[in-house]
Scaffold this motif. Sequence first.
Motif, PDB file in Angstrom:
ATOM      1  N   ALA A 111     110.775  22.260  50.669  1.00  0.00           N
ATOM      2  CA  ALA A 111     110.950  23.523  51.392  1.00  0.00           C
ATOM      3  C   ALA A 111     110.490  23.337  52.828  1.00  0.00           C
ATOM      4  N   GLY A 116     118.340  28.272  50.269  1.00  0.00           N
ATOM      5  CA  GLY A 116     118.982  29.295  49.452  1.00  0.00           C
ATOM      6  C   GLY A 116     118.042  30.247  48.747  1.00  0.00           C
ATOM      7  N   LYS A 117     116.763  30.137  49.043  1.00  0.00           N
ATOM      8  CA  LYS A 117     115.786  31.002  48.379  1.00  0.00           C
ATOM      9  C   LYS A 117     114.998  31.806  49.406  1.00  0.00           C
ATOM     10  N   GLU A 118     114.308  32.836  48.911  1.00  0.00           N
ATOM     11  CA  GLU A 118     113.495  33.651  49.787  1.00  0.00           C
ATOM     12  C   GLU A 118     112.167  32.946  50.097  1.00  0.00           C
ATOM     13  N   ARG A 119     111.587  33.336  51.208  1.00  0.00           N
ATOM     14  CA  ARG A 119     110.279  32.796  51.569  1.00  0.00           C
ATOM     15  C   ARG A 119     109.243  33.296  50.565  1.00  0.00           C
ATOM     16  N   GLU A 120     108.343  32.408  50.144  1.00  0.00           N
ATOM     17  CA  GLU A 120     107.329  32.778  49.173  1.00  0.00           C
ATOM     18  C   GLU A 120     105.957  32.328  49.636  1.00  0.00           C
ATOM     19  N   GLU A 157     110.668  20.318  43.273  1.00  0.00           N
ATOM     20  CA  GLU A 157     110.755  21.762  43.503  1.00  0.00           C
ATOM     21  C   GLU A 157     109.817  22.265  44.591  1.00  0.00           C
ATOM     22  N   TYR A 163     103.259  29.705  53.691  1.00  0.00           N
ATOM     23  CA  TYR A 163     104.438  30.156  52.971  1.00  0.00           C
ATOM     24  C   TYR A 163     105.422  28.994  52.923  1.00  0.00           C
ATOM     25  N   ARG A 164     106.408  29.119  52.059  1.00  0.00           N
ATOM     26  CA  ARG A 164     107.484  28.126  52.043  1.00  0.00           C
ATOM     27  C   ARG A 164     108.810  28.801  51.724  1.00  0.00           C
ATOM     28  N   GLN A 165     109.859  28.161  52.193  1.00  0.00           N
ATOM     29  CA  GLN A 165     111.206  28.654  51.918  1.00  0.00           C
ATOM     30  C   GLN A 165     112.104  27.478  51.591  1.00  0.00           C
ATOM     31  N   ALA A 166     112.558  27.467  50.346  1.00  0.00           N
ATOM     32  CA  ALA A 166     113.467  26.435  49.893  1.00  0.00           C
ATOM     33  C   ALA A 166     114.903  26.838  50.245  1.00  0.00           C
TER      34      ALA A 166
END
Length: 119
Positions: free
Chosen positions: A91, A42-46, A88, A37-40
């Motif tokens: 993360a 200010g963003k949710e983990r994806e 992009e 998984y990754r989390q950038a």
Amino acid sequence: QVRLVESGGGLVQPGGSLRLSCAASGFTISNYAMSWYRQAPGKERELVATITSLGSINSRDSVKGRFTISRDDAKATVYLQMNSLKPEDTAVYYCNAETIRGGRYLEFWGQGTLVTVSS
């Protein structure tokens, strides 16, 4: 003690490559689906990619053709080869292990490794 330890993150220029590793201990990964998984910021983990205990692979569209997940159960290690990196892709990348055993859902997480793609 169950542990997932990620390594291999760092700073890389756009178009470059990195290989992340996730070393597992305290359990047998061959019984688990393993994911990155990754989390950038200010963003949710994806979810980035998953490899099942039988070797089936799924990955998100944005990394297909660039990232490859693999596993070596004998070494209790999962890898994420990342090529053609883009800004992009920056993360924190996390390793995940999950399974259902005896009706119980079991899930473990690593602490994460930072990948920064920048010129």
